[in-house]
Write an enzyme that holds these catalytic residues in place. Structure first.
Site, PDB file in Angstrom:
ATOM      1  N   LYS A  99       2.603 -11.259  -5.291  1.00 47.03           N
ATOM      2  CA  LYS A  99       2.769 -10.314  -4.180  1.00 47.03           C
ATOM      3  C   LYS A  99       2.594 -11.042  -2.841  1.00 47.03           C
ATOM      4  CE  LYS A  99       1.198  -6.483  -7.037  1.00 47.03           C
ATOM      5  NZ  LYS A  99       0.077  -5.702  -7.533  1.00 47.03           N
ATOM      6  N   GLN A 125      -6.029  -4.061  -7.078  1.00 45.83           N
ATOM      7  CA  GLN A 125      -5.405  -4.544  -8.308  1.00 45.83           C
ATOM      8  C   GLN A 125      -6.123  -3.970  -9.525  1.00 45.83           C
ATOM      9  OE1 GLN A 125      -2.563  -6.471  -8.205  1.00 45.83           O
ATOM     10  NE2 GLN A 125      -2.482  -6.229 -10.429  1.00 45.83           N
ATOM     11  N   ASP A 175       0.855   1.753  -3.137  1.00 43.18           N
ATOM     12  CA  ASP A 175       1.108   1.826  -4.581  1.00 43.18           C
ATOM     13  C   ASP A 175       1.469   3.253  -5.008  1.00 43.18           C
ATOM     14  OD1 ASP A 175       1.086  -0.552  -5.968  1.00 43.18           O
ATOM     15  OD2 ASP A 175      -1.092  -0.662  -6.122  1.00 43.18           O
TER      16      ASP A 175
END
Ligand code: NDP
Length: 295
Positions: free
Chosen positions: A62, A106, A129
Protein backbone atom coordinates in the site's frame (compact mmCIF):
# COMPACT_ATOMS: atom_id res chain seq x y z
CA UNK A 1 -1.47 -19.76 -41.13
CA UNK A 2 0.71 -18.94 -38.13
CA UNK A 3 -1.02 -15.56 -37.82
CA UNK A 4 -4.44 -17.21 -37.68
CA UNK A 5 -3.16 -19.63 -35.05
CA UNK A 6 -1.83 -16.80 -32.88
CA UNK A 7 -5.07 -14.89 -33.30
CA UNK A 8 -7.03 -17.98 -32.26
CA UNK A 9 -4.72 -18.41 -29.25
CA UNK A 10 -5.17 -14.76 -28.33
CA UNK A 11 -8.99 -14.92 -28.46
CA UNK A 12 -9.14 -18.19 -26.60
CA UNK A 13 -6.75 -17.26 -23.86
CA UNK A 14 -6.09 -13.59 -23.34
CA UNK A 15 -9.50 -12.23 -24.26
CA UNK A 16 -11.14 -14.24 -21.49
CA UNK A 17 -8.88 -13.08 -18.72
CA UNK A 18 -9.45 -9.91 -16.76
CA UNK A 19 -6.11 -8.18 -16.33
CA UNK A 20 -6.45 -6.59 -12.88
CA UNK A 21 -2.83 -5.49 -12.89
CA UNK A 22 -3.16 -3.52 -16.13
CA UNK A 23 -6.44 -1.93 -15.08
CA UNK A 24 -4.99 -1.00 -11.68
CA UNK A 25 -2.02 0.65 -13.42
CA UNK A 26 -4.40 2.62 -15.66
CA UNK A 27 -6.45 3.86 -12.68
CA UNK A 28 -3.28 4.68 -10.73
CA UNK A 29 -1.96 6.79 -13.61
CA UNK A 30 -5.25 8.71 -13.67
CA UNK A 31 -5.12 9.21 -9.88
CA UNK A 32 -1.54 10.49 -10.13
CA UNK A 33 -2.66 13.21 -12.53
CA UNK A 34 -5.59 14.14 -10.28
CA UNK A 35 -3.35 14.35 -7.20
CA UNK A 36 -0.82 16.54 -9.03
CA UNK A 37 -3.60 19.07 -9.69
CA UNK A 38 -5.00 19.09 -6.15
CA UNK A 39 -4.38 21.95 -3.76
CA UNK A 40 -3.85 19.50 -0.91
CA UNK A 41 -1.76 16.34 -0.85
CA UNK A 42 -3.92 13.36 0.17
CA UNK A 43 -2.58 11.54 3.23
CA UNK A 44 -3.06 7.89 4.18
CA UNK A 45 -1.97 6.37 7.47
CA UNK A 46 -1.82 2.61 8.05
CA UNK A 47 -1.73 1.40 11.64
CA UNK A 48 -0.34 -2.06 12.35
CA UNK A 49 -0.22 -3.93 15.63
CA UNK A 50 2.27 -6.81 15.88
CA UNK A 51 4.44 -8.42 13.24
CA UNK A 52 2.10 -10.57 11.17
CA UNK A 53 4.26 -11.29 8.07
CA UNK A 54 1.34 -11.17 5.60
CA UNK A 55 0.19 -7.83 7.05
CA UNK A 56 3.74 -6.45 6.69
CA UNK A 57 3.70 -7.33 2.98
CA UNK A 58 0.23 -5.84 2.41
CA UNK A 59 1.10 -2.60 4.20
CA UNK A 60 4.36 -2.17 2.29
CA UNK A 61 2.44 -2.73 -0.97
CA UNK A 62 0.00 0.00 0.00
CA UNK A 63 2.90 2.34 0.82
CA UNK A 64 4.46 1.70 -2.61
CA UNK A 65 1.16 2.40 -4.39
CA UNK A 66 0.70 5.60 -2.40
CA UNK A 67 4.21 6.77 -3.34
CA UNK A 68 3.57 6.10 -7.03
CA UNK A 69 0.39 8.18 -7.00
CA UNK A 70 1.76 11.03 -4.88
CA UNK A 71 -0.24 10.26 -1.74
CA UNK A 72 1.60 11.02 1.49
CA UNK A 73 1.71 7.82 3.53
CA UNK A 74 2.76 6.77 6.99
CA UNK A 75 2.92 3.36 8.59
CA UNK A 76 2.49 3.32 12.36
CA UNK A 77 3.95 0.07 13.69
CA UNK A 78 2.83 -0.75 17.22
CA UNK A 79 4.13 -3.66 19.30
CA UNK A 80 2.08 -6.86 19.70
CA UNK A 81 1.32 -6.06 23.37
CA UNK A 82 -0.26 -2.65 22.59
CA UNK A 83 -3.48 -2.32 24.59
CA UNK A 84 -6.80 -1.50 22.98
CA UNK A 85 -6.82 1.82 24.82
CA UNK A 86 -3.39 2.76 23.44
CA UNK A 87 -4.48 1.86 19.92
CA UNK A 88 -7.67 3.92 20.26
CA UNK A 89 -5.57 6.89 21.35
CA UNK A 90 -3.37 6.62 18.26
CA UNK A 91 -6.46 6.51 16.04
CA UNK A 92 -7.88 9.50 17.87
CA UNK A 93 -4.72 11.50 17.15
CA UNK A 94 -4.99 10.83 13.41
CA UNK A 95 -8.74 11.49 13.48
CA UNK A 96 -8.01 15.01 14.67
CA UNK A 97 -5.10 15.71 12.33
CA UNK A 98 -6.37 17.35 9.11
CA UNK A 99 -3.23 16.29 7.21
CA UNK A 100 -4.44 12.68 7.17
CA UNK A 101 -7.51 11.99 5.04
CA UNK A 102 -7.52 8.22 5.25
CA UNK A 103 -6.89 5.92 8.22
CA UNK A 104 -6.68 2.15 7.95
CA UNK A 105 -6.01 -0.39 10.67
CA UNK A 106 -4.42 -3.50 9.24
CA UNK A 107 -6.37 -6.64 10.15
CA UNK A 108 -6.15 -9.10 11.80
CA UNK A 109 -5.49 -7.52 15.18
CA UNK A 110 -4.06 -9.47 18.14
CA UNK A 111 -6.76 -11.43 20.01
CA UNK A 112 -6.76 -9.13 23.06
CA UNK A 113 -8.00 -6.18 20.96
CA UNK A 114 -11.68 -5.88 20.05
CA UNK A 115 -11.76 -5.29 16.28
CA UNK A 116 -15.22 -3.75 16.31
CA UNK A 117 -14.27 -1.09 18.89
CA UNK A 118 -11.24 -0.19 16.81
CA UNK A 119 -13.08 0.10 13.49
CA UNK A 120 -15.80 2.18 15.20
CA UNK A 121 -13.15 4.62 16.43
CA UNK A 122 -12.02 5.70 12.96
CA UNK A 123 -13.93 8.78 11.83
CA UNK A 124 -16.37 7.63 9.11
CA UNK A 125 -15.08 10.33 6.73
CA UNK A 126 -11.51 8.97 7.12
CA UNK A 127 -12.57 5.30 6.99
CA UNK A 128 -11.17 4.62 3.51
CA UNK A 129 -11.55 0.86 4.03
CA UNK A 130 -15.31 1.36 4.42
CA UNK A 131 -15.52 -0.93 7.46
CA UNK A 132 -17.18 1.54 9.88
CA UNK A 133 -20.78 0.50 10.64
CA UNK A 134 -22.01 3.91 9.43
CA UNK A 135 -20.36 3.42 6.05
CA UNK A 136 -21.67 -0.14 5.85
CA UNK A 137 -25.17 1.10 6.68
CA UNK A 138 -24.99 3.82 4.04
CA UNK A 139 -23.96 1.22 1.48
CA UNK A 140 -26.95 -0.97 2.35
CA UNK A 141 -29.22 2.08 2.19
CA UNK A 142 -27.99 2.63 -1.37
CA UNK A 143 -26.15 5.83 -0.38
CA UNK A 144 -22.56 4.62 -0.27
CA UNK A 145 -19.75 7.06 0.47
CA UNK A 146 -16.87 4.74 1.41
CA UNK A 147 -17.04 1.24 -0.08
CA UNK A 148 -14.70 -1.60 0.95
CA UNK A 149 -11.87 -1.72 -1.59
CA UNK A 150 -12.23 -5.28 -2.87
CA UNK A 151 -15.88 -4.95 -3.92
CA UNK A 152 -15.15 -1.49 -5.31
CA UNK A 153 -12.32 -3.01 -7.38
CA UNK A 154 -14.60 -5.75 -8.72
CA UNK A 155 -17.19 -3.17 -9.79
CA UNK A 156 -14.45 -1.19 -11.56
CA UNK A 157 -13.46 -4.36 -13.43
CA UNK A 158 -17.08 -4.94 -14.51
CA UNK A 159 -17.20 -1.38 -15.81
CA UNK A 160 -13.93 -1.60 -17.71
CA UNK A 161 -14.74 -4.99 -19.23
CA UNK A 162 -18.29 -3.85 -20.07
CA UNK A 163 -19.96 -6.55 -18.00
CA UNK A 164 -23.62 -5.55 -17.67
CA UNK A 165 -25.28 -6.60 -14.45
CA UNK A 166 -28.85 -5.54 -15.15
CA UNK A 167 -31.15 -8.55 -15.15
CA UNK A 168 -28.28 -11.00 -14.66
CA UNK A 169 -28.27 -13.78 -12.10
CA UNK A 170 -25.31 -13.24 -9.78
CA UNK A 171 -24.14 -15.64 -7.09
CA UNK A 172 -21.70 -14.60 -4.37
CA UNK A 173 -20.04 -17.40 -2.44
CA UNK A 174 -18.94 -16.02 0.96
CA UNK A 175 -20.75 -13.57 3.25
CA UNK A 176 -18.00 -11.59 4.97
CA UNK A 177 -18.52 -7.92 5.80
CA UNK A 178 -15.51 -6.92 3.72
CA UNK A 179 -16.20 -8.85 0.51
CA UNK A 180 -19.29 -11.06 0.22
CA UNK A 181 -21.99 -8.79 1.60
CA UNK A 182 -20.82 -5.50 0.03
CA UNK A 183 -20.24 -6.97 -3.45
CA UNK A 184 -23.72 -8.52 -3.30
CA UNK A 185 -25.24 -5.13 -2.46
CA UNK A 186 -23.24 -3.31 -5.14
CA UNK A 187 -24.35 -5.80 -7.80
CA UNK A 188 -27.95 -5.54 -6.61
CA UNK A 189 -27.70 -1.76 -6.92
CA UNK A 190 -26.79 -2.36 -10.58
CA UNK A 191 -29.98 -4.44 -10.94
CA UNK A 192 -28.52 -7.95 -10.86
CA UNK A 193 -30.56 -10.59 -9.04
CA UNK A 194 -28.18 -11.69 -6.32
CA UNK A 195 -27.95 -14.81 -4.18
CA UNK A 196 -25.44 -15.04 -1.33
CA UNK A 197 -24.13 -18.51 -0.46
CA UNK A 198 -22.04 -19.54 2.57
CA UNK A 199 -20.67 -22.57 4.36
CA UNK A 200 -24.15 -23.80 5.32
CA UNK A 201 -25.63 -23.52 1.81
CA UNK A 202 -27.00 -26.83 0.55
CA UNK A 203 -26.27 -28.03 -3.01
CA UNK A 204 -23.91 -25.14 -3.70
CA UNK A 205 -22.99 -26.41 -7.18
CA UNK A 206 -26.63 -26.29 -8.31
CA UNK A 207 -26.63 -22.63 -7.35
CA UNK A 208 -23.26 -21.65 -8.83
CA UNK A 209 -24.11 -23.40 -12.12
CA UNK A 210 -27.02 -20.99 -12.59
CA UNK A 211 -24.87 -17.90 -12.16
CA UNK A 212 -24.22 -15.54 -15.06
CA UNK A 213 -21.83 -13.81 -12.69
CA UNK A 214 -20.06 -15.79 -10.00
CA UNK A 215 -18.02 -14.08 -7.27
CA UNK A 216 -16.11 -16.40 -4.96
CA UNK A 217 -14.61 -15.18 -1.65
CA UNK A 218 -14.23 -18.08 0.76
CA UNK A 219 -10.52 -18.68 1.35
CA UNK A 220 -10.45 -22.29 0.14
CA UNK A 221 -7.78 -23.29 -2.38
CA UNK A 222 -9.24 -23.96 -5.88
CA UNK A 223 -12.61 -24.94 -4.40
CA UNK A 224 -14.76 -24.00 -7.43
CA UNK A 225 -14.28 -26.48 -10.28
CA UNK A 226 -15.19 -26.30 -13.97
CA UNK A 227 -18.35 -28.35 -13.31
CA UNK A 228 -19.59 -25.70 -10.87
CA UNK A 229 -19.60 -22.97 -13.52
CA UNK A 230 -22.16 -22.12 -16.20
CA UNK A 231 -20.55 -21.97 -19.65
CA UNK A 232 -19.83 -18.35 -20.57
CA UNK A 233 -20.18 -17.05 -16.99
CA UNK A 234 -18.13 -14.18 -15.60
CA UNK A 235 -16.05 -15.59 -12.73
CA UNK A 236 -14.44 -13.32 -10.14
CA UNK A 237 -11.98 -15.04 -7.83
CA UNK A 238 -11.24 -13.09 -4.65
CA UNK A 239 -9.49 -15.91 -2.76
CA UNK A 240 -5.83 -15.76 -1.83
CA UNK A 241 -4.54 -19.09 -0.61
CA UNK A 242 -0.86 -19.85 -0.20
CA UNK A 243 -0.05 -23.53 -0.68
CA UNK A 244 2.83 -25.46 0.93
CA UNK A 245 5.28 -24.32 -1.74
CA UNK A 246 4.27 -20.69 -1.15
CA UNK A 247 2.47 -20.50 -4.52
CA UNK A 248 -0.62 -18.30 -4.51
CA UNK A 249 -3.93 -19.80 -5.64
CA UNK A 250 -7.45 -18.48 -5.71
CA UNK A 251 -10.70 -20.07 -4.60
CA UNK A 252 -11.33 -21.07 -8.24
CA UNK A 253 -9.55 -23.84 -10.14
CA UNK A 254 -8.39 -21.29 -12.72
CA UNK A 255 -6.70 -23.65 -15.20
CA UNK A 256 -9.88 -25.67 -15.79
CA UNK A 257 -12.53 -23.02 -15.12
CA UNK A 258 -11.03 -20.68 -17.74
CA UNK A 259 -12.01 -23.24 -20.38
CA UNK A 260 -15.68 -22.84 -19.40
CA UNK A 261 -15.97 -19.21 -18.26
CA UNK A 262 -16.63 -16.30 -20.59
CA UNK A 263 -14.45 -13.99 -18.52
CA UNK A 264 -12.34 -14.79 -15.46
CA UNK A 265 -9.91 -13.14 -13.04
CA UNK A 266 -6.56 -14.83 -12.41
CA UNK A 267 -4.82 -15.12 -9.03
CA UNK A 268 -2.43 -13.36 -8.75
CA UNK A 269 -3.03 -10.39 -11.05
CA UNK A 270 -6.81 -10.14 -10.78
CA UNK A 271 -8.71 -8.75 -7.80
CA UNK A 272 -5.61 -8.15 -5.59
CA UNK A 273 -4.06 -5.17 -7.44
CA UNK A 274 -7.51 -3.62 -7.85
CA UNK A 275 -8.15 -3.78 -4.10
CA UNK A 276 -5.04 -1.72 -3.31
CA UNK A 277 -5.80 0.74 -6.08
CA UNK A 278 -9.35 1.36 -4.89
CA UNK A 279 -7.99 2.14 -1.43
CA UNK A 280 -5.87 4.86 -3.02
CA UNK A 281 -8.88 6.13 -4.97
CA UNK A 282 -10.94 6.39 -1.78
CA UNK A 283 -8.10 8.29 -0.10
CA UNK A 284 -7.97 10.80 -2.95
CA UNK A 285 -11.75 11.17 -2.81
CA UNK A 286 -11.67 11.63 0.99
CA UNK A 287 -9.10 14.41 0.55
CA UNK A 288 -11.29 16.09 -2.08
CA UNK A 289 -14.33 15.88 0.22
CA UNK A 290 -12.31 17.39 3.08
CA UNK A 291 -11.53 20.37 0.85
CA UNK A 292 -15.22 20.84 0.09
CA UNK A 293 -15.99 20.77 3.83
CA UNK A 294 -13.48 23.56 4.44
CA UNK A 295 -14.78 25.77 1.61
P1 NDP B 1 -13.94 -14.75 5.67
O1 NDP B 1 -13.21 -15.89 6.27
O2 NDP B 1 -14.29 -13.58 6.48
O3 NDP B 1 -15.31 -15.33 5.04
C1 NDP B 1 -15.33 -16.49 4.31
C2 NDP B 1 -16.73 -16.75 3.85
O4 NDP B 1 -16.72 -17.91 3.03
C3 NDP B 1 -17.71 -17.05 5.00
O5 NDP B 1 -18.92 -16.38 4.76
C4 NDP B 1 -17.89 -18.56 4.94
O6 NDP B 1 -19.19 -18.99 5.33
C5 NDP B 1 -17.72 -18.83 3.46
N1 NDP B 1 -17.23 -20.17 3.20
C6 NDP B 1 -16.14 -20.77 3.69
N2 NDP B 1 -16.03 -22.02 3.20
C7 NDP B 1 -17.07 -22.20 2.37
C8 NDP B 1 -17.53 -23.27 1.56
N3 NDP B 1 -16.86 -24.42 1.52
N4 NDP B 1 -18.64 -23.12 0.84
C9 NDP B 1 -19.34 -21.96 0.88
N5 NDP B 1 -18.97 -20.90 1.64
C10 NDP B 1 -17.86 -21.02 2.37
O7 NDP B 1 -13.11 -14.39 4.37
P2 NDP B 1 -12.93 -13.01 3.53
O8 NDP B 1 -14.21 -12.64 2.87
O9 NDP B 1 -12.25 -12.01 4.36
O10 NDP B 1 -11.89 -13.51 2.44
C11 NDP B 1 -12.17 -14.57 1.56
C12 NDP B 1 -10.95 -14.85 0.72
O11 NDP B 1 -10.65 -13.70 -0.04
C13 NDP B 1 -9.68 -15.16 1.50
O12 NDP B 1 -8.89 -16.07 0.75
C14 NDP B 1 -8.96 -13.83 1.59
O13 NDP B 1 -7.57 -13.97 1.73
C15 NDP B 1 -9.31 -13.28 0.23
N6 NDP B 1 -9.30 -11.82 0.15
C16 NDP B 1 -8.66 -11.28 -0.91
C17 NDP B 1 -8.63 -9.94 -1.10
C18 NDP B 1 -7.95 -9.40 -2.31
O14 NDP B 1 -7.67 -8.24 -2.36
N7 NDP B 1 -7.71 -10.23 -3.32
C19 NDP B 1 -9.23 -9.02 -0.14
C20 NDP B 1 -9.96 -9.68 0.92
C21 NDP B 1 -9.98 -11.03 1.05
P3 NDP B 1 -19.75 -18.82 6.83
O15 NDP B 1 -20.14 -17.37 6.94
O16 NDP B 1 -20.91 -19.72 6.87
O17 NDP B 1 -18.64 -19.20 7.76
Amino acid sequence: MLRIFYKWMWYNYFMKIIDGKALAAKIQAKLKKEVAEMSVQPGLVAIMVGNDPASQIYVRGKERDADKIGIRSNIVRLPEDTTEEELLKVISRYNQDPLWHGIIVQLPLPAHINEENVLMKILPEKDVDGFHPLNMGLLWAGKAVMVPSTPAGIMAMFKDYKVTLKGKKAVVVGRSNIVGKPIAQLMMMENATVTIAHSQTQNLSDLTRQADILVVAIGSDRFIKADDVKPGAVVIDVGMNRGDGGKLHGDVDFENVKEVAGLITPVPGGVGPMTRTMLMKQTVEAAKRSLKNVE
